[in-house]
Design a protein around this motif. Structure first.
Motif, short mmCIF file in Angstrom:
data_model
loop_
_atom_site.label_atom_id
_atom_site.label_comp_id
_atom_site.label_asym_id
_atom_site.label_seq_id
_atom_site.Cartn_x
_atom_site.Cartn_y
_atom_site.Cartn_z
N ARG A 174 0.85 -1.20 0.00
CA ARG A 174 0.00 0.00 0.00
C ARG A 174 0.88 1.24 0.00
O ARG A 174 1.92 1.28 0.68
N ALA A 195 -5.72 -5.04 -7.86
CA ALA A 195 -5.27 -3.66 -7.87
C ALA A 195 -6.38 -2.74 -7.39
O ALA A 195 -7.54 -2.89 -7.79
N ALA A 197 -7.02 1.53 -6.63
CA ALA A 197 -6.49 2.89 -6.72
C ALA A 197 -7.62 3.88 -6.48
O ALA A 197 -8.71 3.74 -7.03
N VAL A 207 -2.71 3.63 -3.61
CA VAL A 207 -2.70 2.40 -4.40
C VAL A 207 -2.46 1.22 -3.47
O VAL A 207 -1.73 1.32 -2.48
N VAL A 209 -1.88 -3.19 -3.91
CA VAL A 209 -1.67 -4.22 -4.92
C VAL A 209 -1.31 -5.54 -4.26
O VAL A 209 -0.55 -5.57 -3.28
N GLU A 211 -0.15 -9.54 -5.48
CA GLU A 211 0.25 -10.42 -6.57
C GLU A 211 -0.15 -11.85 -6.25
O GLU A 211 0.28 -12.43 -5.25
N VAL A 228 6.66 -1.47 -4.38
CA VAL A 228 5.29 -1.19 -4.82
C VAL A 228 5.24 -0.96 -6.33
O VAL A 228 4.36 -1.47 -7.03
N TRP A 232 3.07 -3.21 -8.83
CA TRP A 232 1.99 -2.55 -9.56
C TRP A 232 2.14 -2.78 -11.07
O TRP A 232 1.16 -3.06 -11.76
N GLU A 233 3.36 -2.69 -11.55
CA GLU A 233 3.59 -2.90 -12.97
C GLU A 233 3.32 -4.34 -13.38
O GLU A 233 2.74 -4.62 -14.43
N THR A 236 -0.70 -4.59 -13.18
CA THR A 236 -1.52 -3.72 -14.03
C THR A 236 -0.87 -3.37 -15.36
O THR A 236 -1.56 -2.89 -16.28
N GLU A 238 1.15 -0.87 -15.58
CA GLU A 238 1.35 0.58 -15.50
C GLU A 238 2.60 0.92 -14.70
O GLU A 238 2.95 0.22 -13.74
N ILE A 240 4.19 3.54 -12.17
CA ILE A 240 3.93 4.66 -11.25
C ILE A 240 5.22 5.14 -10.61
O ILE A 240 5.21 5.89 -9.63
#
Length: 478
Positions: A174, A195, A197, A207, A209, A211, A228, A232-233, A236, A238, A240
């Motif tokens: 988080r 995910a 957000a 955010v 996440v 896994e 994180v 996140w990548e 998602t 993405e 960040i």
């Protein structure tokens, strides 16, 4: 004695307890390890029952009107909270820092002695009191001590409380991040994980996440922002990494509960007594409700207005509530973080949750509105539940509310037309109010109710010849 009660921990639970103890007339010292209040806003949801409690203590005017989300969830499945029978349906978004500030000012204003940079390193529990050693500051003595110092606090271990349960198997990372643009996600289940957000009004995005299939790492301390970003990548797709992290941590599905909430003169409340995954914003609210249950009882005991056995009801009532919350959180964790094997269950739940009885049952559980304690008569629909907020007209023609009548922190014998028995022997701890309820509603047709300082109904007319047995049980000999 340096105080009647020492409270260890100046988070929301410890400060709530300190204020409740002061309302009951107990002398309180709060010891906090940190020199300054934490600037991290970990818990940000106040549920309906907590808002009612803040109203009972006259704190809502200062809190203002925080943002409210009428849609909650159960394991990520949307759950409508707007139909709850309360003035405060929904999830009220209040940063933990604001809650601490509010409760700290209230407790201090009532006379609680709050001491920061005071770390408890040892304690001794004797039949006559508790002594604590404070690093570099010597010893303090009190009749009782309450550990409100969180899941990793010192009191539980120093006092020898058992803390059985299960270790973590799943983890969420988080972070509060400024300067990123990602779609809002409400429990979005993706092939690689989960995910979440949510962008706040100040532009900061929280955010979270998880896994799928990833084991909980053997990490010391909080994760890094890089952890994180990578997770996140992977989930998602993405990036960040260009954002500015304001706060990073992790939480997992460790499940533990103290075997007992009281050992002699030492008690536990909040996360010191139970550890759970913070699903649905229940952890902070659960701890605040612990404090409100305990405060008036402990104050009555130290003031010799009730026998020490009254404190046993704290364990009996709140341990059962805590166990039930841990159960619903475990169920939600499986629904939220499970893989494809839970998809069918989620689909069935999504259909059932639209049925009013199922929806209300889950909503009452998560918000704490359905908590019922032992009361007389046990089969009365209102017995043991919290007194529903209701507008009343008193005998002198004044309009008031049940929550306003509880602001003193005293017991309340509410005569609604039955001519309640003389309660003058308890006049130093119980208010008697004669009033007329609305023609319809939860109090219609009820002659009288006895309400505990925490707002729960202890007795309803018709249980016996009068409220005296209940008065003696909950408020001692008159």
């Amino acid at each position: 004695m340096d105080a009647d009660v020492i409270v260890v921990g100046a988070g929301p639970v410890g400060l709530m307890l300190a204020g409740e103890l002061r309302l009951g007339g107990a002398e309180v010292v709060v010891l906090e390890r940190l020199a300054e209040p934490a600037d991290e806003s970990r818990a940000s949801t106040l549920h309906a029952r907590t808002m009612e409690i803040l109203d009972q203590r006259g704190l809502l005017a200062e809190l203002g009107t925080p943002p409210n989300d009428g849609m909650g969830h159960f394991g990520g499945v949307p759950l409508d909270l707007t139909g709850l029978d309360t003035p405060y349906p929904g999830q009220w978004k209040v940063p933990q820092t604001r809650t601490e500030e509010l409760l700290g000012r209230w407790a201090a204003g009532l006379g609680a002695d709050i001491r920061r940079d005071h770390e408890v390193t040892a304690l001794t529990d004797t039949p006559d009191g508790v002594q604590v050693e404070v690093a570099g500051r010597g010893a303090l003595h009190a009749a009782y001590l309450v550990g409100c110092d969180g899941q990793d606090g010192a009191v539980r271990g120093l006092a020898g409380f058992g803390f059985p349960g299960a270790d973590a198997t799943r983890e969420l990372l988080r972070a509060d991040v400024a300067g990123i643009e990602v779609p809002d996600r409400r429990f979005e289940r993706l092939p690689a994980g989960l995910a979440i957000a949510a962008r706040r009004a100040d532009g900061v995005t929280r955010v979270m996440v998880h896994e799928s299939g990833r084991t909980v790492p053997d990490r010391v301390g909080d994760p890094t922002f890089a952890d994180v970003v990578k997770a996140w990548e992977r989930v998602t797709g993405e990036d960040i990494g260009g954002g500015t992290p304001l706060w990073v941590n992790a939480f997992d599905n460790t499940r533990r509960q103290a075997e007992e909430y009281r050992r002699g003169r030492v008690l536990l409340a909040g996360d010191a007594a139970h550890r759970q995954m913070p699903v649905g914003g229940q952890a902070l609210n659960l701890g605040l409700h612990d404090a409100v249950n305990l405060g008036w009882k402990l104050a009555a005991v130290v003031r010799a207005q009730a026998p020490p056995e009254l404190l046993d009801t704290y364990h009996d009532e709140r341990h059962a509530v805590g166990r039930r919350v841990l159960d619903n959180i475990e169920a939600q964790t499986l629904l939220l973080l499970g893989g494809a094997e839970v998809d069918a269950t989620r689909k069935v739940l999504a259909e059932l949750i639209d049925l009013p009885r199922a929806r209300d049952r889950l909503a009452g559980m998560i918000t704490g509105l359905d908590v019922r304690y032992p009361a007389e008569p046990a089969d009365h629909a209102l017995a043991g539940l919290r007194l529903p907020p209701t507008e009343l007209r008193t005998a002198d023609g004044t309009t008031t509310t049940t929550t306003a009548l509880l602001r003193s922190g005293r017991g309340l014998l509410l005569d609604l037309g039955a001519g309640a028995d003389d309660a003058s022997p308890w006049s130093d701890r119980v208010d008697v109010v004669r009033a007329e309820p609305p023609a319809s509603g939860p109090l219609a047709g009820i002659g009288a109710v006895l309400v505990r300082p925490d707002g729960h109904v202890a007795w309803v007319s018709g249980a016996d010849d009068g409220p005296r047995a209940a008065l003696r049980r909950w408020f001692g000999d008159g």
